[in-house]
Design an enzyme around this catalytic site. Structure first.
Site, short mmCIF file in Angstrom:
data_model
loop_
_atom_site.label_atom_id
_atom_site.label_comp_id
_atom_site.label_asym_id
_atom_site.label_seq_id
_atom_site.Cartn_x
_atom_site.Cartn_y
_atom_site.Cartn_z
N GLU A 103 -2.00 -5.63 8.31
CA GLU A 103 -0.75 -4.86 9.48
C GLU A 103 -1.74 -5.73 10.55
O GLU A 103 -2.75 -5.62 11.31
CB GLU A 103 -0.57 -3.50 9.92
N GLU A 151 9.70 -4.68 10.19
CA GLU A 151 9.37 -3.58 9.78
C GLU A 151 10.26 -2.27 11.37
O GLU A 151 9.43 -2.48 11.46
CB GLU A 151 8.79 -2.03 9.47
N ASP A 159 -1.11 -5.97 -0.47
CA ASP A 159 -1.11 -5.79 0.68
C ASP A 159 -2.94 -5.46 0.65
O ASP A 159 -3.95 -4.53 -0.15
CB ASP A 159 -0.68 -4.06 0.89
N LYS A 205 -1.17 -9.45 2.46
CA LYS A 205 -0.67 -9.38 3.82
C LYS A 205 -1.90 -7.62 4.39
O LYS A 205 -2.12 -7.59 3.73
CB LYS A 205 1.00 -8.53 3.68
N ASP A 234 0.39 -1.38 -0.37
CA ASP A 234 0.25 -0.15 0.26
C ASP A 234 1.08 1.86 -0.25
O ASP A 234 0.44 2.25 -0.27
CB ASP A 234 -1.55 0.10 1.04
O1 KIV Z 1 3.56 -1.18 1.25
C1 KIV Z 1 4.87 -1.45 1.42
O2 KIV Z 1 5.33 -1.22 0.51
C2 KIV Z 1 5.22 -2.41 2.67
C3 KIV Z 1 6.72 -2.76 2.52
C4 KIV Z 1 7.07 -1.93 3.79
C5 KIV Z 1 7.14 -4.06 3.68
O3 KIV Z 1 4.36 -2.90 3.55
#
Ligand code: KIV
Length: 281
Positions: free
Chosen positions: A116, A183, A84, A114, A45
């Protein structure tokens, strides 16, 4: 050319083979990174900031993500594609989370999603895994929580916060994630987490002892900002190359040296005569 799967990624941890991951948001970049041999393409994202010019990632929508995920999957043959889940696409309940993750897989053709967070996203993670969707976790600096975190700072430096991250990693592993992004956390803590979970950890600003590394492609190519975070290594300066090329183009057009003979098309002289003089010539 064998397609990378979540199983390939899991095996890499066991054989101590570092996992490589970079972000991609469009067709040509996906094609280039895929052919260069990257294991995982993350449609992050971060697209909101580095491509769409948003202030932070909280503005990214499912439609933004789908648009870019589709472009990346069209450009990639070999890499595992992780998409994401954007802000608020998995916070409103398990049903909404599975539905949105399912769209990234079904419409976007991503291989995995993915999200968070730690313990607080365990229910959503389990539900997605139960629906057959591979899930990657993301702990430490979680940019979607920027308004709570108050800035892009290193996380997990106190005993309490470090312990919480270890518990979060364990909870995500138990919920069924196939890998966890760490991260911006201290390298010692990332190493401890990496040793304490059986799923691969992929670090960004988390030191060398994770099972793999990820960076934002626009950062390593200096394509977004001249002020990259400390953990970024710049591998090329595309901004400079584009600026130079643009200046040369402007100069060529203004001086009429472009287009030159090799860039133009010709018409047969007899046809030209017919156009100018008609059939009477
Ligand atoms: O959105 C993204 O690019 C990420 C990376 C920083 C892992 O989540």
């Amino acid at each position: 050319m064998k397609k990378i799967t979540t199983e390939t990624i899991r095996r890499k941890k066991n054989s101590d083979e570092p996992i490589t991951m970079l972000t991609a948001y469009d067709y040509p970049t996906a094609m280039i990174l895929d052919e260069a041999g990257i294991d995982i393409l993350l449609v992050g994202d971060s697209v909101g900031m580095v491509v769409l010019g948003y202030e932070d990632t909280t503005q990214v929508t499912m439609e933004d993500m789908l648009h870019h995920v589709k472009a990346v999957t069209r450009g990639s043959k070999r890499s595992l594609i992780v998409a994401d889940l954007p802000f608020l696409s998995y916070h409103l309940g398990v049903h909404e989370a599975v539905k949105n993750a399912g769209r990234l897989i079904q419409e976007g053709k991503a291989n995995a999603v993915k999200l968070e967070g730690g313990i607080e996203v365990v229910d959503q993670t389990k539900a997605m895994v139960n629906a057959g969707i591979p899930v990657m976790g993301h702990l430490g600096l979680t940019p979607q929580s920027i308004n709570q975190l108050g800035g892009y700072y290193i996380q997990g430096k106190s005993e309490e916060k470090a312990k919480k991250l270890i518990e979060d990693a364990k909870a995500l592993e138990e919920a069924g994630v196939f890998a966890i992004v760490l991260e911006c956390i201290p390298t010692e803590l990332a190493e401890l987490i990496t040793k304490n979970v059986n799923v691969p950890t992929i670090g960004i600003g988390a030191g060398a002892n994770c099972d793999g590394q990820v960076l934002v492609t626009h950062d390593i190519l200096n394509l977004y900002s001249n002020k990259s975070p400390k953990f970024v290594k710049e591998y090329a300066n595309i901004q400079e190359i584009i600026t130079e090329a643009t200046k040369n183009y402007i100069e060529d057009v203004k001086s009429k040296t472009f287009p030159s003979s090799e860039h133009v098309f010709h018409i047969d002289e007899s046809v030209m005569n017919l156009i100018i003089y008609g059939g009477n010539n």
